[in-house]
Design a protein around this motif. Structure first.
Motif, PDB file in Angstrom:
ATOM      1  N   MET A   1     -14.944   3.475  46.728  1.00 38.44           N
ATOM      2  CA  MET A   1     -15.515   4.395  46.150  1.00 38.44           C
ATOM      3  C   MET A   1     -14.057   4.770  45.078  1.00 38.44           C
ATOM      4  N   LEU A   2     -13.325   5.429  45.671  1.00 36.15           N
ATOM      5  CA  LEU A   2     -11.967   6.195  45.460  1.00 36.15           C
ATOM      6  C   LEU A   2     -11.344   5.859  44.568  1.00 36.15           C
ATOM      7  N   ASP A   3     -10.856   4.305  44.862  1.00 36.38           N
ATOM      8  CA  ASP A   3      -9.627   3.831  43.557  1.00 36.38           C
ATOM      9  C   ASP A   3     -10.806   3.979  42.319  1.00 36.38           C
ATOM     10  N   PRO A   4     -12.178   4.353  41.682  1.00 34.15           N
ATOM     11  CA  PRO A   4     -12.224   3.414  40.823  1.00 34.15           C
ATOM     12  C   PRO A   4     -11.748   4.929  40.494  1.00 34.15           C
ATOM     13  N   LEU A   5     -12.264   6.584  40.904  1.00 33.64           N
ATOM     14  CA  LEU A   5     -11.861   7.824  40.593  1.00 33.64           C
ATOM     15  C   LEU A   5     -10.578   7.605  40.628  1.00 33.64           C
ATOM     16  N   ALA A   6      -9.409   7.234  41.292  1.00 36.37           N
ATOM     17  CA  ALA A   6      -8.465   7.559  41.338  1.00 36.37           C
ATOM     18  C   ALA A   6      -7.826   6.789  39.976  1.00 36.37           C
ATOM     19  N   LEU A   7      -8.437   5.733  39.123  1.00 39.47           N
ATOM     20  CA  LEU A   7      -7.704   5.116  38.117  1.00 39.47           C
ATOM     21  C   LEU A   7      -8.583   6.553  36.977  1.00 39.47           C
ATOM     22  N   LEU A   8      -9.923   6.820  37.322  1.00 37.60           N
ATOM     23  CA  LEU A   8     -10.475   7.723  36.270  1.00 37.60           C
ATOM     24  C   LEU A   8      -9.627   9.548  36.410  1.00 37.60           C
ATOM     25  N   ALA A   9      -8.724   9.260  37.114  1.00 41.80           N
ATOM     26  CA  ALA A   9      -8.162  10.516  37.580  1.00 41.80           C
ATOM     27  C   ALA A   9      -6.648  10.369  36.356  1.00 41.80           C
ATOM     28  N   PHE A  10      -6.242   9.067  36.743  1.00 47.00           N
ATOM     29  CA  PHE A  10      -5.004   8.910  36.132  1.00 47.00           C
ATOM     30  C   PHE A  10      -4.927   8.605  34.300  1.00 47.00           C
ATOM     31  N   LYS A  11      -6.387   8.123  34.046  1.00 46.86           N
ATOM     32  CA  LYS A  11      -6.475   7.515  32.253  1.00 46.86           C
ATOM     33  C   LYS A  11      -6.901   9.000  32.194  1.00 46.86           C
ATOM     34  N   ARG A  12      -7.202  10.548  32.948  1.00 47.06           N
ATOM     35  CA  ARG A  12      -7.710  12.079  32.562  1.00 47.06           C
ATOM     36  C   ARG A  12      -5.785  12.350  32.492  1.00 47.06           C
ATOM     37  N   GLY A  13      -5.130  11.507  32.872  1.00 46.89           N
ATOM     38  CA  GLY A  13      -3.410  12.344  33.067  1.00 46.89           C
ATOM     39  C   GLY A  13      -3.644  12.591  33.993  1.00 46.89           C
ATOM     40  N   ARG A  14      -4.226  13.087  34.508  1.00 43.93           N
ATOM     41  CA  ARG A  14      -3.745  13.589  36.008  1.00 43.93           C
ATOM     42  C   ARG A  14      -3.384  13.133  36.549  1.00 43.93           C
ATOM     43  N   ILE A  15      -2.123  12.607  36.906  1.00 41.76           N
ATOM     44  CA  ILE A  15      -1.209  11.549  37.642  1.00 41.76           C
ATOM     45  C   ILE A  15      -1.465  11.695  38.847  1.00 41.76           C
ATOM     46  N   ALA A  30      -7.203   1.908  55.598  1.00 38.21           N
ATOM     47  CA  ALA A  30      -6.486   1.594  57.128  1.00 38.21           C
ATOM     48  C   ALA A  30      -7.129   2.094  58.305  1.00 38.21           C
ATOM     49  N   PHE A  31      -7.207   2.700  58.572  1.00 37.12           N
ATOM     50  CA  PHE A  31      -8.391   3.237  59.252  1.00 37.12           C
ATOM     51  C   PHE A  31      -9.424   2.370  59.326  1.00 37.12           C
ATOM     52  N   ARG A  32     -10.234   2.416  58.833  1.00 35.71           N
ATOM     53  CA  ARG A  32     -11.515   1.438  58.614  1.00 35.71           C
ATOM     54  C   ARG A  32     -10.768  -0.146  58.884  1.00 35.71           C
ATOM     55  N   LYS A  33     -10.423  -0.407  58.393  1.00 37.33           N
ATOM     56  CA  LYS A  33      -9.754  -1.854  58.537  1.00 37.33           C
ATOM     57  C   LYS A  33     -10.158  -2.252  57.650  1.00 37.33           C
ATOM     58  N   GLY A  34     -10.143  -2.109  56.972  1.00 37.29           N
ATOM     59  CA  GLY A  34     -12.043  -2.606  55.192  1.00 37.29           C
ATOM     60  C   GLY A  34     -10.911  -3.245  54.747  1.00 37.29           C
ATOM     61  N   ARG A  35     -11.734  -4.422  54.458  1.00 40.96           N
ATOM     62  CA  ARG A  35     -11.160  -5.025  53.029  1.00 40.96           C
ATOM     63  C   ARG A  35     -12.283  -4.927  51.848  1.00 40.96           C
ATOM     64  N   ARG A  36     -11.646  -5.229  50.453  1.00 36.39           N
ATOM     65  CA  ARG A  36     -11.979  -4.712  49.190  1.00 36.39           C
ATOM     66  C   ARG A  36     -12.192  -5.846  48.895  1.00 36.39           C
ATOM     67  N   GLN A  37     -13.433  -5.419  48.184  1.00 39.57           N
ATOM     68  CA  GLN A  37     -13.968  -7.426  47.206  1.00 39.57           C
ATOM     69  C   GLN A  37     -13.347  -6.842  46.126  1.00 39.57           C
ATOM     70  N   VAL A  38     -13.568  -8.223  45.661  1.00 39.78           N
ATOM     71  CA  VAL A  38     -12.745  -9.215  44.721  1.00 39.78           C
ATOM     72  C   VAL A  38     -12.362  -7.778  43.594  1.00 39.78           C
ATOM     73  N   GLY A  39     -13.005  -6.859  43.129  1.00 41.49           N
ATOM     74  CA  GLY A  39     -12.938  -6.137  41.995  1.00 41.49           C
ATOM     75  C   GLY A  39     -12.748  -5.071  42.426  1.00 41.49           C
ATOM     76  N   GLU A  40     -12.750  -5.049  43.445  1.00 38.76           N
ATOM     77  CA  GLU A  40     -12.524  -3.315  44.132  1.00 38.76           C
ATOM     78  C   GLU A  40     -10.966  -3.869  44.339  1.00 38.76           C
ATOM     79  N   GLN A  41     -10.440  -4.494  44.515  1.00 45.85           N
ATOM     80  CA  GLN A  41      -9.148  -5.304  44.947  1.00 45.85           C
ATOM     81  C   GLN A  41      -7.824  -5.203  43.766  1.00 45.85           C
ATOM     82  N   ARG A  42      -8.778  -5.711  42.616  1.00 43.72           N
ATOM     83  CA  ARG A  42      -7.833  -5.768  41.116  1.00 43.72           C
ATOM     84  C   ARG A  42      -8.304  -3.897  40.676  1.00 43.72           C
ATOM     85  N   ILE A  43      -9.342  -2.787  41.177  1.00 45.49           N
ATOM     86  CA  ILE A  43      -8.553  -1.736  40.456  1.00 45.49           C
ATOM     87  C   ILE A  43      -7.098  -1.310  41.440  1.00 45.49           C
ATOM     88  N   ARG A  44      -7.337  -1.418  42.783  1.00 50.25           N
ATOM     89  CA  ARG A  44      -6.445  -0.904  43.478  1.00 50.25           C
ATOM     90  C   ARG A  44      -4.848  -1.457  42.789  1.00 50.25           C
TER      91      ARG A  44
END
Length: 82
Positions: A1-15, A30-44
């Protein structure tokens, strides 16, 4: 959920906030050794490209490190401007 929120902050000019939120997201995955889904990876990947274009490398690394120390909840609040 944080990657889309990072994108939102960027688009609002809060780089810098976007970079911190992205740093938290990267550290959490990295800590959870999780993999992002395809859509999540694109946003990342999009967020990373935007940040690398907008910030000097040393500034980005510093902000990512600051973000890595945040909790997911705190990072979400930062992304939303709270």
């Amino acid at each position: 959920m944080l990657d889309p929120l990072a994108l939102l902050a960027f688009k609002r000019g809060r780089i810098a906030d976007a970079a911190r939120v992205f740093g938290c997201s990267e550290a959490a995955h990295a800590f959870r050794k999780g993999r992002r889904q395809v859509g999540e990876q694109r946003i990342r990947d999009q967020v990373e490209t935007l940040l690398r274009t907008a910030l000097a490398a040393d500034q980005l690394e510093r902000l990512l490190a600051e973000g890595a120390a945040l909790s997911d909840e705190h990072a979400a609040h930062i992304a939303l401007g709270e």
